[in-house]
Motif scaffolding. Structure first.
Motif, PDB file in Angstrom:
ATOM      1  N   ILE A 106      27.774 -20.232  32.476  1.00  0.00           N
ATOM      2  CA  ILE A 106      27.454 -18.915  30.845  1.00  0.00           C
ATOM      3  C   ILE A 106      26.565 -18.986  30.483  1.00  0.00           C
ATOM      4  O   ILE A 106      26.514 -20.145  29.835  1.00  0.00           O
ATOM      5  CB  ILE A 106      28.662 -18.203  30.743  1.00  0.00           C
ATOM      6  CG1 ILE A 106      29.456 -17.796  32.143  1.00  0.00           C
ATOM      7  CG2 ILE A 106      28.346 -17.202  29.723  1.00  0.00           C
ATOM      8  CD1 ILE A 106      30.999 -18.012  31.268  1.00  0.00           C
ATOM      9  N   VAL A 107      25.203 -18.103  29.958  1.00  0.00           N
ATOM     10  CA  VAL A 107      24.587 -18.699  29.127  1.00  0.00           C
ATOM     11  C   VAL A 107      23.831 -17.788  28.260  1.00  0.00           C
ATOM     12  O   VAL A 107      23.472 -18.240  27.381  1.00  0.00           O
ATOM     13  CB  VAL A 107      22.934 -19.555  30.438  1.00  0.00           C
ATOM     14  CG1 VAL A 107      22.818 -20.400  31.209  1.00  0.00           C
ATOM     15  CG2 VAL A 107      22.225 -17.763  30.804  1.00  0.00           C
ATOM     16  N   HIS A 108      24.560 -16.869  28.683  1.00  0.00           N
ATOM     17  CA  HIS A 108      24.672 -15.741  27.268  1.00  0.00           C
ATOM     18  C   HIS A 108      26.231 -14.759  26.997  1.00  0.00           C
ATOM     19  O   HIS A 108      26.393 -14.364  28.158  1.00  0.00           O
ATOM     20  CB  HIS A 108      23.551 -14.863  27.305  1.00  0.00           C
ATOM     21  CG  HIS A 108      23.170 -14.092  26.394  1.00  0.00           C
ATOM     22  ND1 HIS A 108      23.190 -14.314  24.833  1.00  0.00           N
ATOM     23  CD2 HIS A 108      23.313 -12.940  26.534  1.00  0.00           C
ATOM     24  CE1 HIS A 108      23.293 -12.814  24.288  1.00  0.00           C
ATOM     25  NE2 HIS A 108      23.198 -12.121  25.288  1.00  0.00           N
ATOM     26  N   ILE A 109      25.930 -14.899  26.468  1.00  0.00           N
ATOM     27  CA  ILE A 109      27.523 -13.106  26.123  1.00  0.00           C
ATOM     28  C   ILE A 109      26.919 -12.881  25.297  1.00  0.00           C
ATOM     29  O   ILE A 109      26.387 -13.216  23.893  1.00  0.00           O
ATOM     30  CB  ILE A 109      28.975 -14.048  25.790  1.00  0.00           C
ATOM     31  CG1 ILE A 109      29.097 -15.361  26.778  1.00  0.00           C
ATOM     32  CG2 ILE A 109      30.399 -13.241  25.267  1.00  0.00           C
ATOM     33  CD1 ILE A 109      30.905 -16.130  26.520  1.00  0.00           C
ATOM     34  N   HIS A 110      27.355 -10.978  24.611  1.00  0.00           N
ATOM     35  CA  HIS A 110      27.441 -10.526  23.857  1.00  0.00           C
ATOM     36  C   HIS A 110      28.607  -9.872  24.161  1.00  0.00           C
ATOM     37  O   HIS A 110      28.499  -9.172  24.549  1.00  0.00           O
ATOM     38  CB  HIS A 110      26.031  -9.750  24.479  1.00  0.00           C
ATOM     39  CG  HIS A 110      25.845  -8.523  23.055  1.00  0.00           C
ATOM     40  ND1 HIS A 110      24.704  -8.171  22.785  1.00  0.00           N
ATOM     41  CD2 HIS A 110      26.772  -8.681  21.954  1.00  0.00           C
ATOM     42  CE1 HIS A 110      24.183  -7.298  21.647  1.00  0.00           C
ATOM     43  NE2 HIS A 110      26.181  -7.715  21.128  1.00  0.00           N
ATOM     44  N   THR A 130      33.311  -4.890  24.716  1.00  0.00           N
ATOM     45  CA  THR A 130      32.454  -4.276  26.028  1.00  0.00           C
ATOM     46  C   THR A 130      31.996  -6.115  26.173  1.00  0.00           C
ATOM     47  O   THR A 130      31.756  -6.660  25.113  1.00  0.00           O
ATOM     48  CB  THR A 130      31.313  -3.753  25.717  1.00  0.00           C
ATOM     49  OG1 THR A 130      30.477  -4.188  24.521  1.00  0.00           O
ATOM     50  CG2 THR A 130      31.774  -2.381  25.974  1.00  0.00           C
ATOM     51  N   GLU A 131      31.436  -6.609  27.271  1.00  0.00           N
ATOM     52  CA  GLU A 131      31.188  -8.355  27.448  1.00  0.00           C
ATOM     53  C   GLU A 131      30.333  -7.579  28.374  1.00  0.00           C
ATOM     54  O   GLU A 131      29.999  -7.382  29.697  1.00  0.00           O
ATOM     55  CB  GLU A 131      32.196  -8.551  27.498  1.00  0.00           C
ATOM     56  CG  GLU A 131      31.966  -9.847  28.431  1.00  0.00           C
ATOM     57  CD  GLU A 131      32.949 -11.210  28.463  1.00  0.00           C
ATOM     58  OE1 GLU A 131      33.638 -11.598  27.811  1.00  0.00           O
ATOM     59  OE2 GLU A 131      33.088 -11.122  29.465  1.00  0.00           O
ATOM     60  N   THR A 132      28.898  -8.432  27.785  1.00  0.00           N
ATOM     61  CA  THR A 132      27.824  -8.657  28.379  1.00  0.00           C
ATOM     62  C   THR A 132      27.393 -10.442  29.021  1.00  0.00           C
ATOM     63  O   THR A 132      27.534 -10.515  28.055  1.00  0.00           O
ATOM     64  CB  THR A 132      26.396  -8.065  28.489  1.00  0.00           C
ATOM     65  OG1 THR A 132      26.672  -7.068  28.246  1.00  0.00           O
ATOM     66  CG2 THR A 132      25.749  -8.506  29.347  1.00  0.00           C
ATOM     67  N   ALA A 133      27.531 -10.652  29.870  1.00  0.00           N
ATOM     68  CA  ALA A 133      27.981 -12.540  30.278  1.00  0.00           C
ATOM     69  C   ALA A 133      26.194 -12.483  31.749  1.00  0.00           C
ATOM     70  O   ALA A 133      26.667 -12.299  32.311  1.00  0.00           O
ATOM     71  CB  ALA A 133      28.377 -12.397  30.961  1.00  0.00           C
ATOM     72  N   LEU A 134      25.669 -13.065  31.083  1.00  0.00           N
ATOM     73  CA  LEU A 134      24.876 -13.633  31.751  1.00  0.00           C
ATOM     74  C   LEU A 134      24.758 -15.172  32.148  1.00  0.00           C
ATOM     75  O   LEU A 134      25.066 -16.019  31.349  1.00  0.00           O
ATOM     76  CB  LEU A 134      22.941 -13.814  30.837  1.00  0.00           C
ATOM     77  CG  LEU A 134      22.135 -14.205  31.992  1.00  0.00           C
ATOM     78  CD1 LEU A 134      21.421 -12.999  32.960  1.00  0.00           C
ATOM     79  CD2 LEU A 134      20.634 -13.701  30.572  1.00  0.00           C
TER      80      LEU A 134
END
Length: 142
Positions: free
Chosen positions: A131-135, A117-121
């Motif tokens: 892209i300022v954040h990736i989890h 899973t990936e969440t990108a802000l």
């Protein structure tokens, strides 16, 4: 004139670093990793990005490119990442892209089969999405 798929893929990661939508930006980031183009991948990241993975944090683009980017490129080049499900939500100058993926292949002589899973802000800066954040999170397939 029809171009071979491999040439189209090469052109896609050779064009300027910024894409029109958050979803395209995330896709371009992953394409740059798979093509081994560290400068292209880095250009899509905010200088102040924070990347969360497996309980670790990288707190800037400089820290990521100096530490983890090389191994991410090696892994992306050796494996195939398939997006199973994705969504995008945009509110003004902020957007979130969420993906579920399946990664297969062989890395360092060992078989790989992961679900991730990936969440990108992302933030819109000067008409470009960065892209300022990736989890990232993953698990082995059963």
């Amino acid at each position: 004139m029809r171009l071979p798929v491999s040439l189209i893929a090469l052109l896609a990661v050779s064009i300027p670093a910024f894409a029109a939508t958050p979803l395209e930006t995330v896709a371009q980031f992953h394409a740059a990793l798979a093509a081994g183009q560290s400068d292209q991948a880095s250009a899509l990241l905010s200088p102040g990005i924070q990347i969360y993975e497996s309980g670790y944090v990288e707190r800037s683009r400089e820290q990521y490119t100096g530490h983890h980017l090389k191994s991410d490129i090696e892994f992306a080049k050796a494996t195939k990442n398939k997006v199973l499900k994705q969504s995008e939500r945009t509110e003004g100058k902020l957007a979130v892209v969420m993906q579920e993926t399946e990664t297969t292949g062989t890395f360092k002589g060992k078989p790989v089969h992961l679900f991730g899973t990936e969440t990108a802000l992302l933030e819109q800066q000067d008409n470009n999405w960065v892209i300022v954040h990736i989890h990232w999170s993953s698990r082995k397939a059963k």
